[in-house]
Design an enzyme around this catalytic site. Structure first.
Site, PDB file in Angstrom:
ATOM      1  N   ASP A  38     -60.288  14.897 -12.924  1.00 21.89           N
ATOM      2  CA  ASP A  38     -60.516  15.906 -11.894  1.00 21.89           C
ATOM      3  C   ASP A  38     -59.478  17.022 -12.015  1.00 21.89           C
ATOM      4  OD1 ASP A  38     -62.036  16.817  -9.772  1.00 21.89           O
ATOM      5  OD2 ASP A  38     -60.536  16.153  -8.336  1.00 21.89           O
ATOM      6  N   VAL A  92     -66.779  11.540  -5.308  1.00 16.64           N
ATOM      7  CA  VAL A  92     -67.296  10.594  -4.308  1.00 16.64           C
ATOM      8  C   VAL A  92     -68.754  10.259  -4.635  1.00 16.64           C
ATOM      9  CG1 VAL A  92     -68.092  10.494  -1.908  1.00 16.64           C
ATOM     10  CG2 VAL A  92     -65.721  11.042  -2.383  1.00 16.64           C
ATOM     11  N   PHE A 112     -60.096  13.127  -2.865  1.00 14.67           N
ATOM     12  CA  PHE A 112     -61.324  12.432  -3.281  1.00 14.67           C
ATOM     13  C   PHE A 112     -62.472  13.240  -2.679  1.00 14.67           C
ATOM     14  CE2 PHE A 112     -63.481   7.959  -3.326  1.00 14.67           C
ATOM     15  CZ  PHE A 112     -64.028   8.241  -4.568  1.00 14.67           C
ATOM     16  N   HIS A 113     -62.971  14.215  -3.450  1.00 15.80           N
ATOM     17  CA  HIS A 113     -63.921  15.182  -2.889  1.00 15.80           C
ATOM     18  C   HIS A 113     -65.353  14.879  -3.316  1.00 15.80           C
ATOM     19  CE1 HIS A 113     -64.217  17.549  -6.657  1.00 15.80           C
ATOM     20  NE2 HIS A 113     -63.024  17.065  -6.843  1.00 15.80           N
ATOM     21  N   LEU A 114     -66.245  15.783  -2.920  1.00 16.37           N
ATOM     22  CA  LEU A 114     -67.675  15.491  -3.050  1.00 16.37           C
ATOM     23  C   LEU A 114     -68.148  14.998  -4.421  1.00 16.37           C
ATOM     24  CD1 LEU A 114     -70.476  15.426  -1.813  1.00 16.37           C
ATOM     25  CD2 LEU A 114     -70.667  17.880  -2.180  1.00 16.37           C
TER      26      LEU A 114
END
Ligand code: PEP
Ligand code: MG
Length: 608
Positions: free
Chosen positions: A98, A29, A24-26
């Site tokens: 993603d 998020v 769960f990256h930038l």
């Protein structure tokens, strides 16, 4: 619905599992935090006994959620149930969309000059003088105070995001905006923001988020600019290959206005926003250490081969020019001929179908020139919440409208791909356990609902239904009669539908004579077949089975020789250029490849 509701103002909660390989990256998020902020209730995320506010990018990132982690989303107050539902839906979409950025394979190529090896960011061949990245600091008068500079910067990022909303990389600007909001909120001066950025980037070192450090610098520079401290990159007024340590995402727009031919970066990850934007801009780029290069020397950047050539000979230049010309021709041809059939040099029509995972990828496949869907991975619907019958029906209906020839695979989860709402006793070897079609013995209600939705969405279309991980004829027969019972129960005519299997388990190779009597078609899943042929787990971190091994081709040959029903191939091998001549030679007529590779695969077939 997995909301643990309470009519009083007690908190509501929902578990969410990270399914993207990137964690769960930038970017996701930021999208999540941005939606959370639109609700007035309190929304927190709990993981490993840590409880954070989901409305701030920074705190949410501090949970360092990786693939497989399940966190609990808790909402309390006004509209808590609406908030949870909307966030849950967004989270599922973010996880599905993603894409994992994989290392691009290099093509072997030799040059006479000194070769510097690198890692590919974006493919292309360039020849131009080297130019080293440089900036100038410009001080101009600014009456603006820090607070105004901060809100002006946030506003600019919001506008950039809105203007690029149709662009798949727009979320980068939203990510920067949310980052700036969460870092800047408690800062009152530029110095405080600088310290905060410094601290935060230090914390990123050695973590997966290290790739995002240029975003932190980028937002800081944006604020500084409004305060009269502008750092400007200068580019020459002629063709050049840029050498730099890193680039800020905001500098790529400016770079595109120049005569840049290529970029070589030293300290960058292929997952960084800079890398994503360079790829989107189509600028040939490589990660390499170019210390030995001098300013203005003419170099060759051959990123498909993953090299920079220093001191190239005149033959090297000739070769590079030829390679560039062929590359451009190939791209041009594959794009203009993408809707035309792929005919080999000997006049055989090879059908190119798509592997898709949801409505969007099915639409892209159509635009790319796919002749049908060879594998619809229906798992996309089965995320943290069991999809309702209506949701399934609508999704299948939308996808089925796009093509005449469609193969939908029934749910292929279990084992290594757990679902939170199904209970499977823990297994020592999940890859050899209850997965694929085996799940239907333990959870028939899932298959019943899915088949009912597929039957109804199919209408009169002769949709093909494919069962995954079948290992015996009995298993197929039982599942097919189960399907017939479902049709009878709901009084649906399914006589026009076809039933087939994925060939992923080696036992099928020895049972083909019997399978021929009962199935309507086969599709070879080389990803799992290779895993089981070599007894090497497909996700193993150090071991890797060779999908180009003669053993895999021998298995395919056996299938093609023994099968009396149509055979296609939908594993990764179908899109592997090196496997193509052999597959066609063995008699394969239908390939199903990832939705984005249709035009390219068709063009490769035309050369065989
Ligand atoms: C395969 O196993 O080759 C296949 C196409 O299925 P998946 O990768 O979804 O398991
Ligand atoms: Mg498989």
């Amino acid at each position: 619905m997995f909301l643990f509701k309470n009519l009083f103002l007690k908190p509501l909660s929902v578990p969410l599992t990270v399914t993207s390989n990137n964690g769960f990256h930038l970017r996701p998020v930021a999208q999540f935090a941005s939606l959370a902020k639109s609700f007035s209730c309190q929304i927190t995320a709990t993981f490993n006994n840590k409880n954070v506010n989901t409305k701030s990018v920074n705190t949410l990132l501090s949970l360092s959620l990786e693939k497989g982690d399940t966190f609990t989303l808790v909402a309390q107050g006004k509209q808590a149930d609406e908030a949870l539902e909307a966030l849950q839906q967004l989270f599922e979409t973010l996880m599905q969309d993603d894409k994992e950025i994989k290392q691009i394979e290099k093509t072997a190529y030799s040059y006479e000059g000194l070769v510097i090896e690198g890692e590919i960011i974006s493919k292309g061949i360039a020849m131009a003088p080297a130019y080293t990245y440089r900036t100038t600091e410009i001080q101009h008068q600014s009456e603006m105070d820090f607070g105004t500079a901060l809100s002006r910067s946030i506003g600019e990022l919001e506008t950039l995001y809105r203007n690029k909303e149709k662009d798949e990389n727009a979320a980068i600007y939203l990510a920067q905006k949310e980052l700036l909001i969460s870092l800047g909120t408690h800062c009152h001066t530029l110095r405080e923001l600088e310290v905060k950025v410094e601290e935060e980037t230090k914390n990123l070192r050695g973590t997966k988020l290290d790739a995002k450090k240029s975003d932190y610098q980028d937002i800081l520079q944006r604020v500084k600019k409004h305060l009269g401290l502008e750092v400007k990159v200068t580019f020459p007024d002629r063709p050049f290959i840029l050498l730099c340590n890193d680039l800020l995402p905001s500098e790529i727009d400016q770079l595109q206005q120049t005569q840049v031919k290529g970029v070589i970066l030293k300290e960058i990850s292929i997952n960084s926003h800079t890398a994503i934007l360079l790829r989107a801009a189509g600028i040939p780029s490589l990660v390499a250490d170019t210390q030995s290069l001098t300013e203005n020397e003419k170099i060759i950047l051959d990123t498909p081969a993953g090299v920079v050539v220093q001191d190239p000979s005149s033959d090297d230049f000739k070769r590079a020019r030829k390679r560039r010309y062929e590359d451009e021709q190939q791209k041009e041809r594959s794009n203009t001929k993408r809707f035309e059939p792929a005919i080999t040099q000997k006049g055989r029509h090879i059908k190119v179908f798509a592997n898709v995972t949801n409505i969007q990828t099915a639409e892209i496949a159509k635009e790319e020139g796919a002749e049908g869907i060879g594998l619809l991975r229906s798992e996309f619907l089965f995320t943290d919440i069991k999809p309702s019958f209506e949701k399934q029906y609508k999704a299948y209906q939308k996808i089925f409208e796009l093509f005449d020839d469609i193969t939908v695979r029934t749910l292929d989860v279990g084992g290594d791909k757990p679902l939170s709402y199904i209970q499977i006793p823990s297994e020592e070897n999940p890859f050899l356990g209850i997965r694929g079609v085996r799940l239907f013995k333990t959870h028939p209600e899932l298959l019943e609902e899915q088949l009912h939705a597929i039957f109804l969405a199919a209408g009169n279309k002769p949709i093909k239904i494919m069962f995954p991980m079948v290992s015996s004829v009995e298993e197929f027969n039982q599942t097919k009669s189960f399907a017939q019972n479902v049709a009878e129960k709901y009084q649906l005519d399914i006589s026009h539908l076809r039933f087939g299997i994925m060939i992923e388990v080696p036992s099928v190779l020895f049972l083909l004579e019997s399978f021929n009597d009962v199935v309507d078609f086969y599709s070879i899943g080389t990803n799992d077949l290779t895993q089981y042929l070599f007894a090497i787990e497909r996700t193993h971190s150090t071991l890797k089975a060779d999908e180009l091994s003669p053993a895999v081709f021998a298995a395919i040959e056996t299938i093609l020789n023994k099968a009396t029903k149509p055979v296609s191939i939908c594993g990764e091998l179908a899109g592997n250029k090196d496997a193509l001549p052999k597959l066609l030679d063995l008699g394969m007529e239908t390939l199903s490849v990832t939705h984005k590779c249709i035009a390219q695969t068709k063009e490769e077939i035309r050369d065989v």
